[in-house]
Design an enzyme around this catalytic site. Structure first.
Site, PDB file in Angstrom:
ATOM      1  N   ASN A  50       5.185  -4.112   0.730  1.00 51.33           N
ATOM      2  CA  ASN A  50       5.274  -4.077  -0.596  1.00 51.33           C
ATOM      3  C   ASN A  50       3.913  -3.942  -1.027  1.00 51.33           C
ATOM      4  OD1 ASN A  50       5.268  -4.304  -3.241  1.00 51.33           O
ATOM      5  ND2 ASN A  50       6.060  -6.820  -3.411  1.00 51.33           N
ATOM      6  N   TRP A  51       3.414  -2.480  -1.489  1.00 51.60           N
ATOM      7  CA  TRP A  51       2.202  -2.334  -1.720  1.00 51.60           C
ATOM      8  C   TRP A  51       1.798  -2.788  -3.076  1.00 51.60           C
ATOM      9  CZ3 TRP A  51       1.448   3.609  -0.092  1.00 51.60           C
ATOM     10  CH2 TRP A  51       1.658   3.711   1.662  1.00 51.60           C
ATOM     11  N   LYS A  52       2.677  -3.325  -3.874  1.00 51.74           N
ATOM     12  CA  LYS A  52       2.543  -3.540  -5.070  1.00 51.74           C
ATOM     13  C   LYS A  52       1.563  -2.392  -6.012  1.00 51.74           C
ATOM     14  CE  LYS A  52       2.737  -8.216  -3.688  1.00 51.74           C
ATOM     15  NZ  LYS A  52       2.414  -9.656  -3.782  1.00 51.74           N
TER      16      LYS A  52
ATOM     17  N   HIS B 207      11.244  -9.182  -7.785  1.00 53.10           N
ATOM     18  CA  HIS B 207       9.775  -9.709  -7.483  1.00 53.10           C
ATOM     19  C   HIS B 207       9.490 -10.868  -8.441  1.00 53.10           C
ATOM     20  CE1 HIS B 207       5.975 -10.221  -5.746  1.00 53.10           C
ATOM     21  NE2 HIS B 207       6.431  -9.606  -4.451  1.00 53.10           N
TER      22      HIS B 207
ATOM     23  N   GLU C  49       6.713 -11.751  -9.031  1.00 50.43           N
ATOM     24  CA  GLU C  49       5.713 -10.859 -10.148  1.00 50.43           C
ATOM     25  C   GLU C  49       6.224 -10.342 -11.199  1.00 50.43           C
ATOM     26  OE1 GLU C  49       3.434  -8.980  -6.994  1.00 50.43           O
ATOM     27  OE2 GLU C  49       2.849 -10.654  -6.239  1.00 50.43           O
TER      28      GLU C  49
ATOM     29  N   GLU D 175      10.919 -15.621  -0.616  1.00 51.53           N
ATOM     30  CA  GLU D 175       9.687 -15.756  -0.952  1.00 51.53           C
ATOM     31  C   GLU D 175       9.251 -16.913  -1.831  1.00 51.53           C
ATOM     32  OE1 GLU D 175       7.991 -11.441  -0.292  1.00 51.53           O
ATOM     33  OE2 GLU D 175       8.396 -11.510  -2.443  1.00 51.53           O
TER      34      GLU D 175
ATOM     35  N   GLY E 299       0.382 -14.211  -1.262  1.00 52.22           N
ATOM     36  CA  GLY E 299      -1.018 -13.937  -1.283  1.00 52.22           C
ATOM     37  C   GLY E 299      -1.872 -14.860  -1.601  1.00 52.22           C
TER      38      GLY E 299
ATOM     39  N   SER F  66       2.538 -14.032   2.730  1.00 50.06           N
ATOM     40  CA  SER F  66       1.412 -14.015   3.768  1.00 50.06           C
ATOM     41  C   SER F  66       1.963 -13.888   5.024  1.00 50.06           C
ATOM     42  CB  SER F  66       0.714 -15.545   3.576  1.00 50.06           C
ATOM     43  OG  SER F  66       0.079 -15.731   2.313  1.00 50.06           O
TER      44      SER F  66
ATOM     45  N   GLY G 268       3.417  -8.244   1.728  1.00 54.19           N
ATOM     46  CA  GLY G 268       2.508  -7.610   0.543  1.00 54.19           C
ATOM     47  C   GLY G 268       0.972  -7.115   1.337  1.00 54.19           C
ATOM     48  N   GLY G 269       0.105  -7.965   1.265  1.00 56.47           N
ATOM     49  CA  GLY G 269      -1.385  -7.954   1.481  1.00 56.47           C
ATOM     50  C   GLY G 269      -1.347  -7.148   2.798  1.00 56.47           C
TER      51      GLY G 269
HETATM   52  P1  PGA Z   1       1.914 -11.324   0.476  1.00 56.23           P
HETATM   53  O1  PGA Z   1       2.867 -10.685  -0.529  1.00 56.23           O
HETATM   54  O2  PGA Z   1       2.231 -10.888   1.768  1.00 56.23           O
HETATM   55  O3  PGA Z   1       0.560 -10.709   0.260  1.00 56.23           O
HETATM   56  O4  PGA Z   1       1.755 -12.886   0.294  1.00 56.23           O
HETATM   57  C1  PGA Z   1       4.309 -10.699  -0.212  1.00 56.23           C
HETATM   58  C2  PGA Z   1       4.926 -10.454  -1.293  1.00 56.23           C
HETATM   59  O5  PGA Z   1       4.796 -10.477  -2.532  1.00 56.23           O
HETATM   60  O6  PGA Z   1       6.129  -9.596  -1.222  1.00 56.23           O
END
Ligand code: PGA
Length: 248
Positions: A9-11, A94, A96, A166, A172, A212, A233-234
């Site tokens: 997930n590149w966001k 998600h 966010e 999640e 993050g 994470s 994500g990251g």
């Molecule tokens: P993260 O994000 O791996 O940076 O914690 C995961 C996500 O939000 O899908």
């Protein structure tokens, strides 16, 4: 046997030229990968990513969609539009988007239904906040979010919905749920699905862990019996790191 799906997930990261070089770098690193490898990229990168991922085993997904087919919804993108250019996956709900863009269980449900209707694979995110966890409400929150997201779906649609568990406090932050905690939360989600749709359906649902995930913890997480891969994500922003996670 459920397959494992490892989705990046590149966001809101990477310009089209960066997406292209990422895919060129990732392709040889995952070409023998037994897991499904998906990159969920910003809308603007979709077309380029699809083009460069052609003839590779990398699948492309979006990070959101609207449930209406078309109309006066300035700034929105429909499921039909995603499907028309060859997108295969879409992240829905998600945390966010729930936190910053007023996504609710109801809009999540509308989007999940629509994704199935047009033939996109939805990856539905559920997860508790730190406060909810400390109050002992984790299972209640995540099973509730799951049932609401799946409301009104056929059994086949339920079976082909991907859930991403999640925990919000792990996203993050560098804090990962322990493999045991993540597995037991995911087990509860599967139980909830089993209660409503039967064990056969529940055993087919792919449930990922996210929060994470990195190459140093992915092996342990993904070897748990109920964890069917991850939403990353990251660590998905670096091709080499992401390939290690995908190959776990
Ligand atoms: P993260 O994000 O791996 O940076 O914690 C995961 C996500 O939000 O899908």
């Amino acid at each position: 046997m459920r397959k494992k799906v490892i989705a990046g997930n590149w966001k809101m990261n990477k310009l089209p030229n960066e997406a292209i070089s990422f895919i060129e770098q990732l392709e040889p690193l995952v070409k023998d990968c037994e897991n499904e490898v998906v990159l969920c990229v910003p809308y603007i990168d979709l077309f380029y990513s699809l083009l460069y991922a052609q003839k590779t085993n990398i699948k492309i997904g979006a990070q959101n969609m609207h449930w209406e087919e078309n109309g006066a919804y300035t700034g929105e993108v429909s499921a039909e539009m995603l499907k028309a250019i060859g997108v295969e996956y879409v992240i829905i709900g998600h945390s966010e988007r729930r936190a910053y863009f007023a996504e609710t269980d109801e809009t999540v449900n509308k989007k999940v239904k629509k994704a199935h209707l047009v033939g996109l694979n939805p990856i539905v995110c559920v997860g508790e906040t730190l406060e909810q966890r400390e109050q002992g409400k984790t299972i209640e929150i995540i099973t509730n979010q799951t049932s609401k997201a799946l409301e009104g779906l056929t059994e086949e649609q339920v079976a082909s919905t991907i859930i991403a568990y999640e925990p919000i406090w792990a996203i993050g932050t560098g804090k990962t749920a322990t493999a045991e905690d993540a597995n037991s939360a995911i087990h509860e989600i599967r139980n909830e699905i089993s209660k409503k749709y039967g064990q056969n359906i529940a055993e087919r649902v792919i449930i990922q862990y996210g929060g994470s995930v990195k190459s140093t913890n992915s092996q342990e997480l993904f070897s748990m019996p109920d964890i069917d891969g991850g939403l990353v994500g990251g660590a998905s922003l670096n091709a080499e790191e992401f390939s290690k996670i995908a190959n776990s």
